[in-house]
Design an enzyme around this catalytic site. Structure first.
Site, mmCIF file in Angstrom:
data_model
loop_
_atom_site.group_PDB
_atom_site.id
_atom_site.type_symbol
_atom_site.label_atom_id
_atom_site.label_comp_id
_atom_site.label_asym_id
_atom_site.label_seq_id
_atom_site.Cartn_x
_atom_site.Cartn_y
_atom_site.Cartn_z
ATOM 1 C CE LYS A 51 51.554 -30.357 54.127
ATOM 2 N NZ LYS A 51 51.930 -29.632 53.117
ATOM 3 N N GLY A 83 61.694 -26.692 56.889
ATOM 4 C CA GLY A 83 60.606 -25.383 56.358
ATOM 5 C C GLY A 83 61.289 -23.948 56.620
ATOM 6 C CB SER A 84 59.672 -21.201 56.742
ATOM 7 O OG SER A 84 58.500 -20.852 56.962
ATOM 8 N N GLY A 101 58.088 -22.335 61.671
ATOM 9 C CA GLY A 101 58.578 -23.472 62.839
ATOM 10 C C GLY A 101 58.172 -23.073 64.118
ATOM 11 C CD GLU A 147 67.078 -29.995 60.755
ATOM 12 O OE1 GLU A 147 68.323 -28.944 61.147
ATOM 13 O OE2 GLU A 147 68.069 -30.776 61.299
ATOM 14 C CB CYS A 152 68.116 -24.884 54.682
ATOM 15 S SG CYS A 152 69.147 -26.969 54.841
ATOM 16 C CD GLU A 154 66.694 -19.432 54.455
ATOM 17 O OE1 GLU A 154 65.114 -19.335 55.063
ATOM 18 O OE2 GLU A 154 66.892 -20.856 54.773
#
Ligand code: NAD
Length: 494
Positions: free
Chosen positions: A192, A244-245, A249, A266, A300, A397
């Site tokens: 996805k 992703g964020s 996550g 990750e 990232c 971030e």
């Protein structure tokens, strides 16, 4: 391609509506079952293009069931490893042969520099070859048994049905880190991709059919978080590989925990890039342009906290400011461009909100700090100074071309500041003192430490985060472990 070719492509994009693309479900290229679709947006022009299927829950269910059936029937996992290797090598060759078109598509949906995206596609093909080749090396080990009459050994077996959920910032490479080790070890996969960057993934999926990956072994469904949620919540999904964020996550980890599905995450970072007084500053600034600005900070592992020894702080800040101001931003297709736009509208809103926050907090603007007068999702390369330790610009971030410079006195203070974060993805250390470099490597709590370089990588080295930057590792041998279960075997042979 030369500058004129790129200018022609830009002109063509301005006048064409873009392709109507298909999802891949059970070996078939299909539209959504209810016919709904959504558009991508070109971050350079702000124009919508393309038509991408918006998967329904039924589509997701069909994809997962196809993956499960393919796994149960063993059409892929039971193939001799050498045959899986051959198919993955063909897949890699096809990706490489189509690198130009895939790279251009990635620029159109994501806005990053063509130079980065094109080489990214070549690296993606190399990753396919690397993990494909490793398929023949996946094995367990034998154990010397203290009991006479017994033998024991371990086997590494595929986990089953894998959901691979990817973000928009580096769509293909972060996909490859999941897809290729998962396929190499015999799993079935449903991908996805991000709703902002689905087309490059769909182009690659089409090539998978040509390469000979059997029906159901690789599926791609498209849409936003709702589609991702249907996928990861499906009872037949055994493993979720997510990039992703942190917020998404955490949601995924909770859903996975409910049914004990495997999960690797990750997530984000706020990585320290630490400059000692004996560092080669010119070299450090060169890598800052390549690693922070070339991606418009949407990496990232961006070194977005620049820690500088106080003895060189003022001179360094001047040099860094000049470097940031001189970054050539513009059309990501133009080979002269050093920084493209941000990738999407929500990201532009997010980075702009941090500019407001910096004003409210009273940070000093060393360079940038706003948006240039230009269409598309551009922001200026930005450097801040004089931030308090609890500044949101230090703690959070941003995911834009924005860094904060933080002074430190000595090594001990550098280590304390570097580790004073909930993240732990990466760190950079700039020094000519080898002993100091080794002390820093040991002291900094991060999944990757670069010394006198930044953001270099290869599939052979594991990548992942300490602390809130993730769980598990991608790439390296570790990636094969992440997509396999260990079975221990005992045999009583008398
Ligand atoms: P995101 O979390 O918003 O989305 C990532 C993916 O998850 C998308 O495909 C999205 O549609 C999907 N998704 C959203 N909600 C979901 C849900 N409830 N269930 C299942 N899927 C869902 O992240 P993003 O904005 O696309 O990516 C940027 C983030 O990714 C940054 O935080 C960045 O640091 C991180 N990132 C990490 C790495 C790494 O390797 N550590 C690499 C690149 C990006």
């Amino acid at each position: 391609m030369n500058q004129q070719d790129f200018a022609d492509i830009r002109k063509q994009w301005a006048s064409d509506a873009g392709p109507v693309v298909d999802m891949l479900i059970d070996g078939n290229l299909v539209q959504a079952s209810d016919g709904r679709a959504f558009a991508c947006t070109d971050p350079y022009s702000g124009q919508d293009w393309g038509q991408v299927p918006l998967a329904t829950e039924q589509d997701v269910d069909r994809a997962v069931r196809a993956a499960h059936r393919a796994f149960e029937e063993g059409v892929w996992r039971r193939k001799p490893a050498a045959q899986r290797v051959a198919v993955l090598r063909r897949f890699a060759d096809l990706i490489e042969a189509n690198a130009r078109d895939i790279g251009l598509t990635a620029v159109r949906e994501n806005g990053k520099l063509f130079s980065e995206m094109y080489y990214g596609v070549l690296a993606f093909a190399e990753d396919c070859r690397f993990f494909g080749t490793l398929a023949e090396t996946v094995h367990g080990y034998t154990i010397d048994m203290p009991m006479p009459g017994y033998s024991a050994w371990t086997r590494r077996e595929p986990i089953g049905v894998v959901a691979a959920i990817t973000p928009w910032n580096t769509p293909l490479n972060l996909l490859g880190w999941k897809l290729f080790p998962a396929l190499a070890t015999g799993n079935s996969v449903i991908v996805k991709p991000s709703e902002f960057t689905p087309v490059s993934t769909l182009l690659v999926a089409k090539l998978a059919i040509e390469a000979g990956i059997p029906a159901g072994v690789l599926n791609v469904v498209t849409g936003a978080g709702e589609v991702g949620n249907w996928l990861i919540s499906h009872a037949l999904v055994d493993k979720i590989g997510f990039t992703g964020s942190g917020a998404t996550g955490a949601k995924i980890a909770k859903v996975a925990a409910e049914r004990h599905a495997r999960v690797s995450l990750e997530l984000g970072g706020k990585s320290p890039n630490i400059v000692f007084e004996d560092a080669d500053i010119d070299e450090m600034l060169k890598w800052t342009v390549l690693s922070l600005f070339a991606t418009a900070g949407q990496a990232c592992n961006a070194g977005s906290r620049i820690l500088v020894q106080r003895s060189i702080h003022d001179r360094f800040v001047e040099q860094l400011a000049a470097t940031a101001r001189n970054v050539r931003w513009g059309d990501p297709l133009d080979p002269e461009t050093q920084m493209g736009p941000l990738s999407n509208r929500p990201q532009l809103a997010k980075v702009s909100a941090y500019f407001d926050c910096a004003r409210e907090e009273g940070l000093s603007v060393v360079a940038g700090g706003g948006r240039p007068d230009h269409p598309g999702f551009f922001v200026q390369p930005t450097i801040y100074a004089d931030a308090k330790p609890d500044s949101r610009l230090i703690l959070e971030e941003i995911f834009g071309p924005v860094a904060v410079v933080i002074p430190f006195e000595d090594e001990a203070e550098a280590i304390r500041i570097a580790n004073d974060t909930r993240f732990g993805l990466a760190a950079g250390v700039w020094t000519r003192d080898l002993a100091r470099a080794h002390r820093m490597i040991e002291a900094v709590r991060a999944g990757t430490v670069w010394v006198n370089t930044y953001r270099v990588g290869t599939h052979a080295i594991p990548f992942g985060g300490f602390k809130a930057s993730g769980i598990g590792r991608e790439t390296g041998i570790e990636a094969l472990e992440a997509f396999t279960e260990v079975k221990s075997v005992w045999v009583n042979h008398g």
